[in-house]
Design a protein around this motif. Structure first.
Motif, PDB file in Angstrom:
ATOM      1  N   ILE A  53      -8.081  -6.769  36.383  1.00 31.31           N
ATOM      2  CA  ILE A  53      -9.476  -6.311  35.795  1.00 31.31           C
ATOM      3  C   ILE A  53     -10.229  -7.658  35.716  1.00 31.31           C
ATOM      4  N   ASP A  54      -9.846  -8.665  35.318  1.00 34.05           N
ATOM      5  CA  ASP A  54     -10.883  -9.613  34.998  1.00 34.05           C
ATOM      6  C   ASP A  54     -11.229 -10.146  36.352  1.00 34.05           C
ATOM      7  N   VAL A  55     -10.345 -10.155  37.421  1.00 36.00           N
ATOM      8  CA  VAL A  55     -10.733 -10.867  38.739  1.00 36.00           C
ATOM      9  C   VAL A  55     -11.409  -9.973  39.434  1.00 36.00           C
ATOM     10  N   PHE A  56     -11.390  -8.621  39.492  1.00 38.16           N
ATOM     11  CA  PHE A  56     -12.171  -7.632  40.235  1.00 38.16           C
ATOM     12  C   PHE A  56     -12.840  -6.713  39.810  1.00 38.16           C
ATOM     13  N   ALA A  57     -13.151  -6.694  38.324  1.00 45.90           N
ATOM     14  CA  ALA A  57     -14.103  -5.714  37.688  1.00 45.90           C
ATOM     15  C   ALA A  57     -14.708  -6.192  36.674  1.00 45.90           C
ATOM     16  N   ASN A  58     -14.105  -6.989  35.730  1.00 40.77           N
ATOM     17  CA  ASN A  58     -15.135  -7.450  34.554  1.00 40.77           C
ATOM     18  C   ASN A  58     -15.926  -8.411  34.905  1.00 40.77           C
ATOM     19  N   GLY A  59     -17.189  -7.738  34.583  1.00 42.04           N
ATOM     20  CA  GLY A  59     -18.496  -8.299  34.882  1.00 42.04           C
ATOM     21  C   GLY A  59     -19.159  -7.759  36.070  1.00 42.04           C
ATOM     22  N   ARG A  60     -18.183  -7.450  37.078  1.00 39.57           N
ATOM     23  CA  ARG A  60     -18.657  -7.200  38.390  1.00 39.57           C
ATOM     24  C   ARG A  60     -19.534  -5.688  38.694  1.00 39.57           C
ATOM     25  N   PHE A  61     -19.023  -4.835  38.266  1.00 36.02           N
ATOM     26  CA  PHE A  61     -19.518  -3.412  38.303  1.00 36.02           C
ATOM     27  C   PHE A  61     -20.587  -3.287  37.235  1.00 36.02           C
ATOM     28  N   ILE A  62     -20.637  -3.955  36.245  1.00 37.61           N
ATOM     29  CA  ILE A  62     -21.655  -3.650  35.292  1.00 37.61           C
ATOM     30  C   ILE A  62     -23.006  -4.700  35.633  1.00 37.61           C
ATOM     31  N   SER A  63     -22.885  -5.556  36.685  1.00 37.05           N
ATOM     32  CA  SER A  63     -23.749  -6.270  37.270  1.00 37.05           C
ATOM     33  C   SER A  63     -24.444  -5.469  38.402  1.00 37.05           C
ATOM     34  N   ILE A  64     -23.492  -4.590  39.176  1.00 36.44           N
ATOM     35  CA  ILE A  64     -24.058  -3.726  40.176  1.00 36.44           C
ATOM     36  C   ILE A  64     -25.088  -2.751  39.469  1.00 36.44           C
ATOM     37  N   PHE A  65     -24.370  -2.194  38.471  1.00 33.32           N
ATOM     38  CA  PHE A  65     -25.034  -1.206  37.731  1.00 33.32           C
ATOM     39  C   PHE A  65     -26.420  -1.591  37.290  1.00 33.32           C
ATOM     40  N   ALA A  66     -26.391  -3.008  36.690  1.00 33.29           N
ATOM     41  CA  ALA A  66     -27.826  -3.308  36.038  1.00 33.29           C
ATOM     42  C   ALA A  66     -28.849  -3.505  37.151  1.00 33.29           C
ATOM     43  N   MET A  67     -28.473  -4.117  38.191  1.00 33.45           N
ATOM     44  CA  MET A  67     -29.175  -4.256  39.504  1.00 33.45           C
ATOM     45  C   MET A  67     -29.713  -2.880  40.026  1.00 33.45           C
ATOM     46  N   LEU A  68     -28.967  -2.053  39.965  1.00 31.01           N
ATOM     47  CA  LEU A  68     -29.536  -0.568  40.491  1.00 31.01           C
ATOM     48  C   LEU A  68     -30.462  -0.101  39.585  1.00 31.01           C
ATOM     49  N   SER A 118     -19.447 -11.867  42.377  1.00 29.17           N
ATOM     50  CA  SER A 118     -18.709 -10.702  43.122  1.00 29.17           C
ATOM     51  C   SER A 118     -19.312  -9.627  43.350  1.00 29.17           C
ATOM     52  N   ALA A 119     -20.236  -9.292  42.540  1.00 24.24           N
ATOM     53  CA  ALA A 119     -21.171  -7.780  42.696  1.00 24.24           C
ATOM     54  C   ALA A 119     -22.025  -8.055  43.982  1.00 24.24           C
ATOM     55  N   LEU A 120     -22.485  -9.173  44.198  1.00 23.64           N
ATOM     56  CA  LEU A 120     -23.461  -9.548  45.514  1.00 23.64           C
ATOM     57  C   LEU A 120     -22.416  -9.417  46.678  1.00 23.64           C
ATOM     58  N   GLY A 121     -21.147  -9.808  46.529  1.00 21.23           N
ATOM     59  CA  GLY A 121     -20.074  -9.654  47.725  1.00 21.23           C
ATOM     60  C   GLY A 121     -19.780  -8.392  47.905  1.00 21.23           C
ATOM     61  N   TYR A 122     -19.608  -7.285  46.809  1.00 22.36           N
ATOM     62  CA  TYR A 122     -19.314  -5.949  47.166  1.00 22.36           C
ATOM     63  C   TYR A 122     -20.626  -5.310  47.666  1.00 22.36           C
ATOM     64  N   VAL A 123     -21.738  -5.739  47.448  1.00 23.79           N
ATOM     65  CA  VAL A 123     -22.758  -5.058  47.730  1.00 23.79           C
ATOM     66  C   VAL A 123     -22.984  -5.646  49.069  1.00 23.79           C
ATOM     67  N   GLY A 124     -22.607  -6.663  49.576  1.00 25.25           N
ATOM     68  CA  GLY A 124     -22.599  -7.259  51.214  1.00 25.25           C
ATOM     69  C   GLY A 124     -21.549  -6.443  51.777  1.00 25.25           C
ATOM     70  N   LEU A 125     -20.404  -6.328  51.432  1.00 20.46           N
ATOM     71  CA  LEU A 125     -19.433  -5.377  52.049  1.00 20.46           C
ATOM     72  C   LEU A 125     -19.816  -4.094  52.454  1.00 20.46           C
ATOM     73  N   LEU A 126     -20.476  -3.386  51.695  1.00 21.81           N
ATOM     74  CA  LEU A 126     -21.049  -1.946  51.707  1.00 21.81           C
ATOM     75  C   LEU A 126     -22.266  -1.844  52.500  1.00 21.81           C
ATOM     76  N   GLY A 127     -22.919  -3.124  52.314  1.00 18.34           N
ATOM     77  CA  GLY A 127     -24.293  -3.083  52.954  1.00 18.34           C
ATOM     78  C   GLY A 127     -23.940  -3.125  54.618  1.00 18.34           C
ATOM     79  N   LEU A 128     -22.902  -3.880  54.769  1.00 19.19           N
ATOM     80  CA  LEU A 128     -22.489  -4.125  56.328  1.00 19.19           C
ATOM     81  C   LEU A 128     -21.994  -2.890  56.805  1.00 19.19           C
ATOM     82  N   ILE A 129     -21.242  -2.058  55.992  1.00 16.92           N
ATOM     83  CA  ILE A 129     -20.996  -0.997  56.522  1.00 16.92           C
ATOM     84  C   ILE A 129     -22.053   0.263  56.650  1.00 16.92           C
ATOM     85  N   ALA A 130     -22.874  -0.005  55.862  1.00 14.62           N
ATOM     86  CA  ALA A 130     -23.922   1.031  55.922  1.00 14.62           C
ATOM     87  C   ALA A 130     -25.116   0.638  57.023  1.00 14.62           C
TER      88      ALA A 130
END
Length: 375
Positions: A52-67, A272-284
């Motif tokens: 949770i700490d490595v892959f989720a904690n602070g990651r998805f809340i950052s995506i949600f806030a930016m969205l 990490s949130a920017l990294g996740y956005v990057g991964l899905l952005g490349l797919i999109a």
């Protein structure tokens, strides 16, 4: 006033990111829902906590806030300040009710309150918005590091300070009226003092989302493959390394480690949130988001799903209902979060096919745009 764009005109990337974030946020919120303490976990529970700490904690809340900032800025540009104010006043009222009546961890009202700062940021360019985000975010992170240093991190102490848990004051036997009274008494400190403390960081994330909206990052991902690749190659590895540091800090019981965990969590979470956005952005950018339809549906019902998570989890764990508070470790809590998140995605897909938008989203739209737009 025109209603928001129908489903067929929506860019899929923001919905996919929002749906992913809602599931990821639940895996982190399970600590406060269920009452397990991070540094007391061992065995399989500690392994789950590390994940949770490595892959989720602070990651998805950052995506949600930016969205949230992305959507708020887009609304302001399309429909002006009057509609912006009306929507965010309604969200503030909804978030306040959520906090008082259901759960003190609400973020909707906090974001709605701080999003008013975007009224002052309607004119700056993308670079100007990024400069605001860097200034506010950097200052907030620095104050967190200095607070940890002042508490004794980095030097030996004779007596180890007691680390704060951050959990609500829940104990067995409390009825709903007692929980409600305590939450109401703590409301100014939890909500408004929290907004003052976290405000610079949240506004920084909102400004990043506004910059993305101004640049068209999420609506035209095919133009930004170069940037998404940088997110994946540069931001994500450092974010995961900081996630590992966060996991280490969350095994320590001293106050300084708890204080340092806050800026580590949020800085690593943003990277990490920017990294996740990057991964899905490349797919999109390659037109490959079709397989992520469940997450897109979950994003369409993000507000409904978020509130539903609170109702279900407090019913299971809080003493006035299921009374499971403090009885679950991190591993079963994570499993429950993933299982329930999956069910929400499946339900969201069915609901979107049948009704188009979620019930809470429909009520909010009616309040903002009028009865006709809720159809």
């Amino acid at each position: 006033m025109p209603a928001p764009a129908p489903v067929r005109e929506r860019s899929p990337l923001p919905d996919v990111l929002r749906g992913l974030a809602i599931v990821g946020i639940l895996t982190v919120n399970m600590q406060e829902f269920s009452g397990y303490v991070e540094w007391r976990q061992s065995g399989l529970d500690r392994a789950a906590q590390v994940l949770i700490d490595v892959f989720a904690n602070g990651r998805f809340i950052s995506i949600f806030a930016m969205l949230f900032g992305w959507g708020a800025y887009g609304l302001l540009q399309r429909h002006g300040a009057v509609i912006f104010r009306r929507r965010h006043l309604l969200l503030l009222a909804l978030g306040t009710a959520h906090h008082l009546l259901l759960w003190r961890g609400d973020i909707i009202g906090l974001y709605a309150l701080l999003a008013w700062a975007l009224l002052l940021l309607a004119r700056p360019s993308v670079r100007g918005l990024l400069a605001v985000a860097a200034g506010l975010g950097g200052w907030w992170l620095l104050t967190g590091v200095l607070a940890a240093w002042a508490a004794g991190f980095g030097r030996a102490v004779e007596v180890e300070a007691t680390r704060f848990s951050g959990l609500p004051p829940i104990r067995p036997g409390l009825d709903y009226a007692e929980v409600l009274a305590r939450r109401a008494a703590d409301f100014p400190g939890d909500y408004f003092a929290g907004a003052l403390y976290n405000g610079p960081w949240v506004i920084a994330l909102l400004a990043l989302g506004a910059a993305a909206a101004r640049a068209g990052l999420l609506t035209h991902p095919e133009r930004f493959g170069w940037l998404f690749r940088r997110f994946v190659v540069l931001a994500l590895p450092f974010g995961l390394l900081l996630g590992g540091l966060l996991a280490f800090l969350n095994t320590r019981t001293d106050l300084a480690a708890g204080l340092l965990a806050i800026p580590v969590r949020m800085s690593g979470g943003l990277l990490s949130a920017l990294g996740y956005v990057g991964l899905l952005g490349l797919i999109a950018a390659r037109g490959g988001l079709g397989r992520w339809g469940l997450f897109a549906a979950g994003g369409r019902l993000a507000l409904t799903n978020y509130l539903t998570q609170t109702v279900v989890m407090t019913t299971i764990f809080y003493p006035y209902a299921g009374a499971q508070w403090g009885r679950w470790g991190a591993a079963p809590a994570l499993a429950l979060a993933l299982a329930f998140g999956t069910l929400q995605l499946l339900f969201s897909a069915w609901w979107v096919r049948r009704f188009g938008s979620g019930p809470v989203e429909r009520l909010l739209r009616r309040g903002v745009y009028g009865r006709a737009s809720a159809q």
